[in-house]
Enzyme design. Structure first.
Site, PDB file in Angstrom:
ATOM      1  CG  ASP A 133      -1.988   1.071   1.164  1.00 24.85           C
ATOM      2  OD1 ASP A 133      -2.409   1.406   0.054  1.00 24.85           O
ATOM      3  OD2 ASP A 133      -2.384   1.577   2.231  1.00 24.85           O
ATOM      4  CB  CYS A 193     -21.152  -0.985   0.383  1.00 20.22           C
ATOM      5  SG  CYS A 193     -21.246  -1.318  -1.395  1.00 20.22           S
TER       6      CYS A 193
END
Length: 349
Positions: A133, A193
């Site tokens: 990341d 979501c």
């Protein structure tokens, strides 16, 4: 021989605590470049200029390291043992994203990746690079290409085996190893979501406008947040788990294997009044080893003051008033906004 090595690789990854280990090729994500271009051209990246600056690498993983022949994708579960949405019902407390309630995952995952990479080199001489990341690697797209899961409507990776509470890591290697079939989309007609997002940050399923995303606004965005968005932040003060928490696939979530992911009691629902009082030294002490530390005290207190303003708790007015003269413009602006909002909430009663 390579099939046997892959089997032993997966076993070693499991022994190190990863919940899944699958493989693809660096060039198995040809769709990424077009998606990234559309994202940046729409301005959805906001202040994250690094996304536009490194589009060549982020849009084509094979360009990042041309010698790489295989990508080993790994998932590390950090599923919470508590309900991350419960704190949203307690406006006097701040909501910190689950992944930031203890140690910085970058350090934990990278150490595991390095151990696995060293093991691989011992089995078969090769070159490796590990990523967590912090490099221009499209982890989620590679994760889908490798079969770890699919990118859900909230754009995060979802798995039928472990839900969506997982950190992703990758090992690029010059070895040519057998790959796994890509995962297919299993969201169906579910909109949980999308509908739960307080700021309507999804222009459409599978698209995210970071400029409206609470995680972006509380972590990446510098300076004052748009006044129209501040009320929608609620008591989120670092990140947001709303879209992750409501995913029905989390019924298969696996327990985190590393205790360093377990939430610290003092970070599950910390009191806004206490957080607003933090000076730089106190902030650094409280969040030592936490990813929260990276945004700095001023941005964090700015977020806390937005939550104070949204609390409707007149008792926090003096907390906000104490920061009106703060030398950081975003903090002083947030303090004045909080006082005004609390006053309006009081007069409306």
């Amino acid at each position: 021989m390579s099939d046997d090595l892959k089997k032993r690789l997966i076993e070693e990854a499991r022994n190190l605590g990863f919940v899944a280990c699958k493989l693809c090729r660096p060039w198995d994500v040809p769709e990424v470049r077009a998606r990234l271009n559309a994202f940046v051209e729409s301005g959805y990246h906001g202040q994250m200029s690094w996304m536009a600056d490194r589009m060549n690498w982020r849009g084509d993983p094979s360009a990042l390291w041309p010698e790489a022949q295989s990508v080993i994708m790994l998932a590390d579960s950090y599923a919470p043992e508590h309900d991350p949405l419960d704190v949203l019902n307690h406006s006097e407390s701040g909501a910190i994203s689950v992944y930031a309630q203890n140690r910085d995952y970058h350090d934990v995952v990278k150490k595991r990746l390095k151990r696995l990479a060293r093991w691989l080199i011992e089995q078969r001489p090769c070159e490796v690079k590990v990523f967590v990341d912090t490099a221009p690697v499209p982890e989620k797209a590679l994760g889908q290409a490798a079969g770890l899961g699919w990118q859900g409507k909230h754009t995060n990776l979802v798995s039928r085996e472990w839900g969506n509470w997982a950190f992703l890591g990758s090992i690029f290697t010059t070895l040519t190893l057998p790959t796994d079939p890509a995962e297919t989309d299993n969201c169906g007609s579910c909109r949980a979501c999308l509908d739960v997002c307080p700021t309507n940050a999804f222009p459409a399923p599978y698209q995210l406008d970071a400029r409206r995303c609470i995680s972006y606004l509380t972590i990446e965005h510098s300076g004052p947040v748009d006044t129209d968005l501040r009320p929608l932040l609620g008591n989120h003060i670092y990140g947001c788990d709303d879209c992750l928490a409501v995913c029905p696939w989390n019924k298969f979530a696996l327990k985190a294997s590393d205790m360093r992911y377990a939430a610290r009691d003092d970070l599950i629902a910390p009191k806004l009044a206490d957080l607003a009082k933090l000076d730089d030294a106190g902030f650094r002490s409280l969040f030592s080893g936490s990813p929260v530390k990276r945004i700095g005290r001023n941005r964090f207190v700015r977020n806390v003051l937005y939550a104070v303003g949204n609390s409707a708790d007149a008792g926090l007015t003096e907390t906000a008033r104490s920061l009106v003269e703060n030398p950081d413009p975003a903090v002083s602006d947030a303090a004045r906004w909080a006082i005004d909002r609390l006053g309006r909430a009081g007069s409306a009663k």
